[in-house]
Design a protein around this motif. Sequence first.
Motif, PDB file in Angstrom:
ATOM      1  N   ALA A  81      -3.471   7.265 -12.040  1.00 38.90           N
ATOM      2  CA  ALA A  81      -3.866   6.015 -11.367  1.00 38.90           C
ATOM      3  C   ALA A  81      -3.735   6.063  -9.850  1.00 38.90           C
ATOM      4  CB  ALA A  81      -3.042   4.846 -11.919  1.00 38.90           C
ATOM      5  N   HIS A  82      -3.158   7.153  -9.315  1.00 37.49           N
ATOM      6  CA  HIS A  82      -3.067   7.209  -7.843  1.00 37.49           C
ATOM      7  C   HIS A  82      -2.982   8.640  -7.324  1.00 37.49           C
ATOM      8  CE1 HIS A  82      -2.262   6.105  -3.741  1.00 37.49           C
ATOM      9  NE2 HIS A  82      -1.186   6.868  -3.735  1.00 37.49           N
ATOM     10  N   THR A  83      -3.972   8.998  -6.527  1.00 38.53           N
ATOM     11  CA  THR A  83      -3.907  10.293  -5.844  1.00 38.53           C
ATOM     12  C   THR A  83      -4.794  10.237  -4.602  1.00 38.53           C
ATOM     13  OG1 THR A  83      -4.073  12.703  -6.143  1.00 38.53           O
ATOM     14  CG2 THR A  83      -5.797  11.364  -7.157  1.00 38.53           C
ATOM     15  N   HIS A  84      -4.690  11.314  -3.803  1.00 39.99           N
ATOM     16  CA  HIS A  84      -5.559  11.485  -2.628  1.00 39.99           C
ATOM     17  C   HIS A  84      -6.085  12.914  -2.749  1.00 39.99           C
ATOM     18  CE1 HIS A  84      -3.278   8.192  -0.319  1.00 39.99           C
ATOM     19  NE2 HIS A  84      -2.405   8.529  -1.258  1.00 39.99           N
ATOM     20  N   LEU A  85      -7.244  13.080  -3.350  1.00 37.69           N
ATOM     21  CA  LEU A  85      -7.723  14.436  -3.684  1.00 37.69           C
ATOM     22  C   LEU A  85      -8.033  15.285  -2.452  1.00 37.69           C
ATOM     23  CD1 LEU A  85     -10.026  13.644  -6.748  1.00 37.69           C
ATOM     24  CD2 LEU A  85      -7.788  14.770  -6.790  1.00 37.69           C
ATOM     25  N   MET A 234      -2.939  -0.746  -2.854  1.00 38.41           N
ATOM     26  CA  MET A 234      -2.229  -0.707  -1.565  1.00 38.41           C
ATOM     27  C   MET A 234      -0.829  -0.114  -1.720  1.00 38.41           C
ATOM     28  SD  MET A 234      -1.471  -3.872   1.048  1.00 38.41           S
ATOM     29  CE  MET A 234      -0.896  -3.559   2.728  1.00 38.41           C
ATOM     30  N   HIS A 235      -0.486   0.831  -0.829  1.00 40.26           N
ATOM     31  CA  HIS A 235       0.898   1.325  -0.780  1.00 40.26           C
ATOM     32  C   HIS A 235       1.775   0.178  -0.306  1.00 40.26           C
ATOM     33  CE1 HIS A 235      -1.612   4.974  -0.049  1.00 40.26           C
ATOM     34  NE2 HIS A 235      -0.709   5.582  -0.791  1.00 40.26           N
ATOM     35  N   LEU A 236       2.832  -0.116  -1.054  1.00 34.51           N
ATOM     36  CA  LEU A 236       3.673  -1.262  -0.684  1.00 34.51           C
ATOM     37  C   LEU A 236       5.115  -1.046  -1.142  1.00 34.51           C
ATOM     38  CD1 LEU A 236       3.301  -4.102   0.663  1.00 34.51           C
ATOM     39  CD2 LEU A 236       3.228  -5.043  -1.642  1.00 34.51           C
ATOM     40  N   ILE A 289       0.876   0.243  -5.134  1.00 33.23           N
ATOM     41  CA  ILE A 289       1.208   1.664  -5.250  1.00 33.23           C
ATOM     42  C   ILE A 289       2.667   1.868  -4.810  1.00 33.23           C
ATOM     43  CG2 ILE A 289       0.552   4.014  -4.623  1.00 33.23           C
ATOM     44  CD1 ILE A 289      -1.658   2.371  -6.058  1.00 33.23           C
ATOM     45  N   HIS A 290       3.426   2.515  -5.660  1.00 32.16           N
ATOM     46  CA  HIS A 290       4.860   2.818  -5.484  1.00 32.16           C
ATOM     47  C   HIS A 290       5.738   1.605  -5.827  1.00 32.16           C
ATOM     48  CE1 HIS A 290       3.652   6.649  -3.940  1.00 32.16           C
ATOM     49  NE2 HIS A 290       3.096   6.134  -2.856  1.00 32.16           N
ATOM     50  N   GLY A 291       5.900   0.666  -4.886  1.00 32.89           N
ATOM     51  CA  GLY A 291       6.787  -0.476  -5.154  1.00 32.89           C
ATOM     52  C   GLY A 291       8.224  -0.035  -5.365  1.00 32.89           C
ATOM     53  N   THR A 342       0.033  10.850  -9.624  1.00 31.62           N
ATOM     54  CA  THR A 342       0.639  12.059  -9.059  1.00 31.62           C
ATOM     55  C   THR A 342       0.902  11.921  -7.567  1.00 31.62           C
ATOM     56  OG1 THR A 342      -1.558  12.968  -8.624  1.00 31.62           O
ATOM     57  CG2 THR A 342      -0.486  13.610 -10.694  1.00 31.62           C
ATOM     58  N   ASP A 343       0.194  10.955  -6.888  1.00 31.93           N
ATOM     59  CA  ASP A 343       0.060  11.005  -5.437  1.00 31.93           C
ATOM     60  C   ASP A 343      -0.549  12.361  -5.086  1.00 31.93           C
ATOM     61  OD1 ASP A 343       0.031   9.897  -2.927  1.00 31.93           O
ATOM     62  OD2 ASP A 343       2.072   9.163  -3.032  1.00 31.93           O
ATOM     63  N   SER A 344      -0.460  12.799  -3.830  1.00 33.49           N
ATOM     64  CA  SER A 344      -1.245  13.993  -3.458  1.00 33.49           C
ATOM     65  C   SER A 344      -0.382  15.249  -3.398  1.00 33.49           C
ATOM     66  CB  SER A 344      -1.880  13.783  -2.091  1.00 33.49           C
ATOM     67  OG  SER A 344      -0.898  13.988  -1.079  1.00 33.49           O
TER      68      SER A 344
HETATM   69 ZN   LIG Z   1      -0.600   7.528  -1.862  1.00 32.20          ZN
END
Ligand SMILES: [Zn+2]
Length: 431
Positions: A81-85, A234-236, A289-291, A342-344
């Motif tokens: 659900a979250h990455t930066h390829l 959103m990263h928060l 994202i994260h929290g 995974t994030d990046s």
């Molecule tokens: Zn990220």
Amino acid sequence: MTDRTLNFQSGDSSSSKTVYRASWVCPVDQPPIENGFVEVNKEGSDRRTISNVGTFANYNGPSESVVDLGDGAIIPGLINAHTHLEFSDLPRPLGRPGIRFTDWIRLIVESRHASNQDSPAKKAEAIKQGIAQSVKSGVVAIGEICTAPFVLNDYVSDAPVSMLHFLEQLGSDQAVLADKRSELTEHLSANQRDSNGQVQSTFGASPHAPYSCHSNLVQQICQIAANQNSIVAMHLAETKEERELLDSSSGDFVELLKNFGVWNPENFGPQRSILSTLQTLSACDALIIHGNYLDDVELDFIAQHRDRMKIVFCPRTHDFFRHDQYPIKKIVQRGIGLSLGTDSLASNPDLRMFEELKQVAKTFPQLATQQILEMGTINGASAMGLESKLGTLTVGKSAAIGFVEQNELDPAKQVDQWLLATTSTCRRIEI
Ligand SMILES: [Zn+2]
């Protein structure tokens, strides 16, 4: 282990159904099935769907072929659900584990300059590498934070993977608002309709983070996304330093923003907080994202809006930064949808989603295997609006399937005793 084919009637070319059998099947929407099967309808070349799930001993349908996967577990394909390829060509995470977050951001910016990552060809190649690595390890859908200029072609691959492209926007000055408005409107207007006229929500929006976005920019993005029925990510509440910036306009982030020449004190003050950002996000379908450092009041707010707001946890990235223990119990207890990412590769050694599930199992042994499996499958599908197609092994859903195996499998053990063990690996089943 190689796939073994039983009863394969090679002479029958009209075969339209294939049965995948394994010692376990974990459909996620029902309890695990010992010696189970998943039948896939291959009629029509574009959409392969699940047509039956059950106990293999009871299977009496018209199977032309049975693929016996042997010892292991068939699971729904995983949802990252979250990455930066675009960082997928990095050989290793930036900095050492436990690095100060603002120092890591400095390394990200340096890395982009040094490797000229903004070069279109290099970016496209990194994205392709990232997709290939993801799919190989059982991923069937990706929540991708993409950067302008967005080139859809960069994401075109033979691999059957659903992409949700969140366009990242940032800017600490209100002067950027008009340009960002037209950039995002154009991005979201690319949402395409399928043959039934249904909008396929493959494009979303991403105000990067409170420290990098003016509050009016966050508001603008949420309004546009709400009008377009698109999802926002959103990263928060990612770091303690972010809280310090929002609570008292002080700390590492002030120094960082000054270094970058983008410190705008009017953007931070009593009107700006994690809670006010959550209130803005609640206008649309939002992924937090994260929290990592959400407090009880903020978690309560998300819980009150849990039909629209969900949280994405990135377990190995969390470990890389040596954050405080993740508030997983508080999130789960409040019934908030929690999915995994995974994030990046800037903060994670690889994009193998299954390792994230294993990391959760290792860190939080009190969680049930089923619960963690839901985070990596149906919760991610729901977060991305894909729950009608992906996330469970259910009749009618897409045949997007993963297979978990391990060399030291003890046949006497129940599946939840070994599925997320350190020696288990996951791969995607090619249908
Ligand atoms: Zn990220």
